[in-house]
Design an enzyme around this catalytic site. Structure first.
Site, short mmCIF file in Angstrom:
data_model
loop_
_atom_site.label_atom_id
_atom_site.label_comp_id
_atom_site.label_asym_id
_atom_site.label_seq_id
_atom_site.Cartn_x
_atom_site.Cartn_y
_atom_site.Cartn_z
N CYS A 33 1.08 -0.82 -0.46
CA CYS A 33 0.07 0.22 -0.09
C CYS A 33 0.89 1.59 0.18
O CYS A 33 0.45 2.19 -0.36
CB CYS A 33 -1.35 -0.14 0.73
SG CYS A 33 0.01 -0.55 3.06
N ASP A 35 2.71 2.57 2.80
CA ASP A 35 2.01 3.66 3.57
C ASP A 35 3.23 2.80 4.33
O ASP A 35 3.99 1.93 4.90
CB ASP A 35 1.15 2.83 4.48
CG ASP A 35 -0.36 3.34 3.91
OD1 ASP A 35 -0.69 3.95 3.25
OD2 ASP A 35 -1.36 3.24 3.83
N CYS A 59 -2.91 5.57 5.26
CA CYS A 59 -4.58 5.48 5.10
C CYS A 59 -5.08 5.77 7.01
O CYS A 59 -4.01 6.03 7.73
CB CYS A 59 -4.78 4.18 4.85
SG CYS A 59 -4.74 3.25 5.99
N CYS A 103 -2.95 -2.45 9.05
CA CYS A 103 -2.49 -0.97 8.91
C CYS A 103 -2.09 -1.54 10.50
O CYS A 103 -0.75 -1.08 11.56
CB CYS A 103 -3.70 -0.36 8.64
SG CYS A 103 -4.72 -0.54 7.30
FE1 FES Z 1 -1.80 0.11 4.37
FE2 FES Z 1 -3.79 1.59 5.78
S1 FES Z 1 -3.45 0.70 3.69
S2 FES Z 1 -1.18 0.74 6.11
#
Ligand code: FES
Length: 142
Positions: A33, A35, A59, A103
């Site tokens: 993702c 992040d 996110c 996450c």
């Molecule tokens: Fe990757 Fe939330 S979508 S940490």
């Protein structure tokens, strides 16, 4: 889809920011993702976490879990902080949708990475703490 607690911690994140000269800093990321989460810990001579802050580029659930994770480790000893797993963070947030579980894993890993950094700087070993896989890594469990 999201609990009120998640929304609250997303909209009013606690402990956002950084700590200068932190006792330990941990940065982790999820390659899928993209992040990234960084957690800063200020730990006193007794091994108690005085302050915890975070910077998260990610996110909404990553922001909410960073916020809750830093709240949960504050005032705890290093050993107690190890018990703050992603499950504990999720429970404290009244749950997360299944696609957002990774996450919360990022939050657990960021805390562990910060504790590892602290232990390295202090030249000590923390029982039960594993070396983080890498600063930024791919997460197979997403
Ligand atoms: Fe990757 Fe939330 S979508 S940490």
């Amino acid at each position: 889809m999201y609990s009120e607690r998640v929304m609250d911690h997303f909209q009013n994140p606690r402990n956002m920011g950084e700590i200068e000269d932190a006792s330990g800093v941990g940065t982790v990321g999820n390659a899928k993702c993209g992040d990234i989460m960084r957690i800063f810990l200020d730990i006193d001579e007794e091994g108690v976490i005085r302050e915890a802050k975070f910077k998260t580029f990610g996110c909404g659930a990553a922001v909410a879990t960073s916020s809750m994770a830093t709240e949960l480790v504050k005032g705890k000893t290093v050993q107690e902080a190890l018990q703050v797993t992603n499950k504990a963070v999720m429970e404290a947030l009244d749950g997360l949708p299944p696609v957002k579980v990774h996450c919360s894993l990022l939050a657990e890993e960021a805390i562990h990475a910060a504790l590892w950094d602290y232990a390295k700087k202090q030249g000590i070993a923390i029982e039960g703490l594993q070396e983080p896989r890498a600063d930024i890594h791919e997460d197979e469990e997403s």
